[in-house]
Design a protein around this motif. Structure first.
Motif, PDB file in Angstrom:
ATOM      1  N   PHE A 213       0.834  -1.203   0.000  1.00 30.02           N
ATOM      2  CA  PHE A 213       0.000   0.000   0.000  1.00 30.02           C
ATOM      3  C   PHE A 213       0.876   1.263   0.000  1.00 30.02           C
ATOM      4  N   VAL A 214       1.843   1.282   0.907  1.00 32.71           N
ATOM      5  CA  VAL A 214       2.801   2.386   0.989  1.00 32.71           C
ATOM      6  C   VAL A 214       4.152   1.792   1.358  1.00 32.71           C
ATOM      7  N   ASN A 215       5.214   2.283   0.706  1.00 27.31           N
ATOM      8  CA  ASN A 215       6.573   1.861   1.057  1.00 27.31           C
ATOM      9  C   ASN A 215       7.541   2.975   0.652  1.00 27.31           C
ATOM     10  N   LEU A 216       7.634   4.039   1.508  1.00 27.13           N
ATOM     11  CA  LEU A 216       8.488   5.185   1.188  1.00 27.13           C
ATOM     12  C   LEU A 216       9.951   4.764   1.165  1.00 27.13           C
ATOM     13  N   ASP A 217      10.572   5.076   0.040  1.00 23.68           N
ATOM     14  CA  ASP A 217      12.011   4.831  -0.145  1.00 23.68           C
ATOM     15  C   ASP A 217      12.385   3.370   0.060  1.00 23.68           C
ATOM     16  N   ASP A 218      11.393   2.475  -0.113  1.00 24.81           N
ATOM     17  CA  ASP A 218      11.639   1.027  -0.003  1.00 24.81           C
ATOM     18  C   ASP A 218      12.292   0.636   1.322  1.00 24.81           C
ATOM     19  N   HIS A 219      11.844   1.282   2.414  1.00 25.94           N
ATOM     20  CA  HIS A 219      12.381   0.917   3.732  1.00 25.94           C
ATOM     21  C   HIS A 219      11.865  -0.441   4.203  1.00 25.94           C
ATOM     22  N   PHE A 220      10.778  -0.933   3.585  1.00 22.17           N
ATOM     23  CA  PHE A 220      10.282  -2.261   3.933  1.00 22.17           C
ATOM     24  C   PHE A 220      10.761  -3.245   2.877  1.00 22.17           C
ATOM     25  N   ASN A 221      11.415  -4.321   3.344  1.00 23.38           N
ATOM     26  CA  ASN A 221      11.953  -5.346   2.446  1.00 23.38           C
ATOM     27  C   ASN A 221      10.860  -6.392   2.194  1.00 23.38           C
ATOM     28  N   MET A 222      10.303  -6.395   1.009  1.00 25.12           N
ATOM     29  CA  MET A 222       9.195  -7.284   0.684  1.00 25.12           C
ATOM     30  C   MET A 222       9.642  -8.745   0.598  1.00 25.12           C
ATOM     31  N   PHE A 223      10.890  -9.003   0.299  1.00 20.09           N
ATOM     32  CA  PHE A 223      11.356 -10.390   0.152  1.00 20.09           C
ATOM     33  C   PHE A 223      11.557 -11.059   1.520  1.00 20.09           C
ATOM     34  N   LYS A 224      11.992 -10.285   2.497  1.00 22.19           N
ATOM     35  CA  LYS A 224      12.238 -10.830   3.836  1.00 22.19           C
ATOM     36  C   LYS A 224      11.060 -10.583   4.785  1.00 22.19           C
ATOM     37  N   GLY A 225      10.187  -9.624   4.449  1.00 21.05           N
ATOM     38  CA  GLY A 225       9.079  -9.279   5.321  1.00 21.05           C
ATOM     39  C   GLY A 225       9.519  -8.450   6.536  1.00 21.05           C
ATOM     40  N   THR A 226      10.592  -7.645   6.387  1.00 25.25           N
ATOM     41  CA  THR A 226      11.120  -6.852   7.508  1.00 25.25           C
ATOM     42  C   THR A 226      11.181  -5.376   7.134  1.00 25.25           C
ATOM     43  N   PHE A 227      10.945  -4.528   8.140  1.00 23.45           N
ATOM     44  CA  PHE A 227      11.162  -3.090   7.989  1.00 23.45           C
ATOM     45  C   PHE A 227      12.561  -2.776   8.520  1.00 23.45           C
TER      46      PHE A 227
ATOM     47  N   GLN B 138      -8.061  -9.730  14.910  1.00 27.48           N
ATOM     48  CA  GLN B 138      -7.250  -9.431  16.086  1.00 27.48           C
ATOM     49  C   GLN B 138      -6.188  -8.388  15.712  1.00 27.48           C
ATOM     50  N   SER B 139      -5.880  -7.458  16.653  1.00 28.26           N
ATOM     51  CA  SER B 139      -4.976  -6.348  16.332  1.00 28.26           C
ATOM     52  C   SER B 139      -4.008  -6.108  17.493  1.00 28.26           C
ATOM     53  N   GLN B 140      -2.849  -5.566  17.160  1.00 26.92           N
ATOM     54  CA  GLN B 140      -1.861  -5.169  18.166  1.00 26.92           C
ATOM     55  C   GLN B 140      -1.092  -3.951  17.656  1.00 26.92           C
ATOM     56  N   SER B 141      -0.838  -2.988  18.567  1.00 25.59           N
ATOM     57  CA  SER B 141      -0.103  -1.762  18.197  1.00 25.59           C
ATOM     58  C   SER B 141       0.917  -1.454  19.282  1.00 25.59           C
ATOM     59  N   LEU B 142       2.001  -0.771  18.900  1.00 25.82           N
ATOM     60  CA  LEU B 142       3.011  -0.332  19.863  1.00 25.82           C
ATOM     61  C   LEU B 142       3.925   0.695  19.210  1.00 25.82           C
ATOM     62  N   MET B 143       4.710   1.376  20.042  1.00 25.27           N
ATOM     63  CA  MET B 143       5.739   2.301  19.561  1.00 25.27           C
ATOM     64  C   MET B 143       7.103   1.774  19.982  1.00 25.27           C
ATOM     65  N   LEU B 144       8.073   1.918  19.104  1.00 23.64           N
ATOM     66  CA  LEU B 144       9.434   1.449  19.375  1.00 23.64           C
ATOM     67  C   LEU B 144      10.430   2.544  19.012  1.00 23.64           C
ATOM     68  N   GLU B 145      11.491   2.611  19.814  1.00 23.06           N
ATOM     69  CA  GLU B 145      12.600   3.521  19.489  1.00 23.06           C
ATOM     70  C   GLU B 145      13.678   2.703  18.779  1.00 23.06           C
ATOM     71  N   LEU B 146      13.962   3.069  17.546  1.00 26.78           N
ATOM     72  CA  LEU B 146      14.854   2.278  16.705  1.00 26.78           C
ATOM     73  C   LEU B 146      16.161   3.001  16.451  1.00 26.78           C
ATOM     74  N   GLU B 147      17.201   2.199  16.352  1.00 27.35           N
ATOM     75  CA  GLU B 147      18.508   2.693  15.916  1.00 27.35           C
ATOM     76  C   GLU B 147      18.709   2.360  14.443  1.00 27.35           C
ATOM     77  N   LEU B 148      19.741   2.924  13.878  1.00 28.81           N
ATOM     78  CA  LEU B 148      20.018   2.693  12.464  1.00 28.81           C
ATOM     79  C   LEU B 148      20.199   1.195  12.190  1.00 28.81           C
ATOM     80  N   ASN B 149      19.505   0.705  11.138  1.00 31.87           N
ATOM     81  CA  ASN B 149      19.575  -0.683  10.657  1.00 31.87           C
ATOM     82  C   ASN B 149      18.852  -1.677  11.574  1.00 31.87           C
ATOM     83  N   ASP B 150      18.106  -1.199  12.565  1.00 26.14           N
ATOM     84  CA  ASP B 150      17.235  -2.121  13.314  1.00 26.14           C
ATOM     85  C   ASP B 150      16.158  -2.674  12.374  1.00 26.14           C
ATOM     86  N   GLU B 151      15.720  -3.920  12.626  1.00 20.35           N
ATOM     87  CA  GLU B 151      14.692  -4.550  11.810  1.00 20.35           C
ATOM     88  C   GLU B 151      13.464  -4.876  12.669  1.00 20.35           C
ATOM     89  N   VAL B 152      12.277  -4.612  12.132  1.00 13.76           N
ATOM     90  CA  VAL B 152      11.019  -4.935  12.799  1.00 13.76           C
ATOM     91  C   VAL B 152      10.231  -5.851  11.866  1.00 13.76           C
TER      92      VAL B 152
END
Length: 251
Positions: A140-154, A201-215
């Motif tokens: 739906f949205v993937n600015l600057d391809d920060h989400f890796n569609m092949f691995k399923g990771t941001f 079913q749904s779940q939400s949260l906020m995370l503080e990320l460093e450079l190259n962290d994966e979610v």
């Protein structure tokens, strides 16, 4: 012989009389007795003579007229202890307005940083003997391809605080058990008990990320019947996230 003794006795008597006369001459005449009222004049017709009264004279020296010359200045003494602090004074009047200062150097151009994604999955997934990462097939949205569609990771390209949300559809009579992962650490669970009715079913949260962290989202391994539902017609499974505040904002 008798004549000589007589002469000697008479000489002694004369010497004694001479000594007594000297003593009488040295004794001062007696002072007459005086009363406290003797200084008053006698009453008329009494025939008494007024007594003579001499007042006592005492010498008084005015020391102020004996002022001498000014002496030399003495040495300065040691300073005393500081006194207690007094109360604050009243606010003084406002000063005059100053002149306008010089213009500052031009600042850096404003730069707003963005990072966001939203993806979906059209296929169901059942648990295996090992953990599985959810891989998504719809963007739906993937600015600057920060989400890796092949691995399923941001992948974090801008350190900061992010918001994430996962929505899934349960499978009838099967357990639903997933985790939202930050690198290899479980951060939140998405869970639903087995039921004869499927639910969202749904779940939400906020995370503080460093450079190259994966979610990413992980399906639990097969210890119990575990699955999530979707189909080719509708998208029941979604994963979204976006940057709230960068760690270093540039104004």
């Amino acid at each position: 012989m008798m004549k000589l003794c007589y002469i000697t006795a008479m000489s002694g008597i004369l010497l004694l009389l001479l000594s007594l006369s000297c003593l009488v001459a040295t004794v001062p005449p007696p002072v007459p007795c005086r009363h406290c009222c003797d200084h008053l004049e006698p009453a008329e017709g009494s025939g008494a003579q007024p007594s003579s009264y001499a007042p006592e004279v005492r010498t008084y020296i005015n020391m102020t007229i004996l002022k001498g010359d000014k002496g030399d200045r003495g040495e300065r003494g040691t300073p005393g202890k500081a006194g207690l602090e007094g109360p604050p004074g009243s606010i003084g009047p406002s000063g005059s307005k100053g002149s306008k200062g010089q213009a500052g150097l031009p600042g850096d151009p404003c730069k707003v940083q963005y990072s966001a994604f939203s993806v979906g999955r059209r296929k169901s997934l059942h648990s295996l003997d090992s953990y599985q990462a959810l891989v998504f097939d719809t963007v739906f949205v993937n600015l600057d391809d920060h989400f890796n569609m092949f691995k399923g990771t941001f992948v974090c390209h801008i350190p900061g605080i992010y918001f994430f949300n996962v929505n899934i559809h349960t499978w009838n009579f099967k357990e639903t058990y997933l985790h939202i992962m930050q690198n290899d650490t479980e951060r939140a669970i998405v869970y639903a008990q087995p039921s004869d009715r499927s639910i969202m079913q749904s779940q939400s949260l906020m995370l503080e990320l460093e450079l190259n962290d994966e979610v990413w989202v992980r399906l639990y391994k097969r210890e119990r019947e575990n699955a999530i539902y979707s189909d080719d017609v509708d998208i029941y499974i979604t994963f979204s996230g976006y940057l709230i505040k960068p760690s270093e904002e540039k104004e």
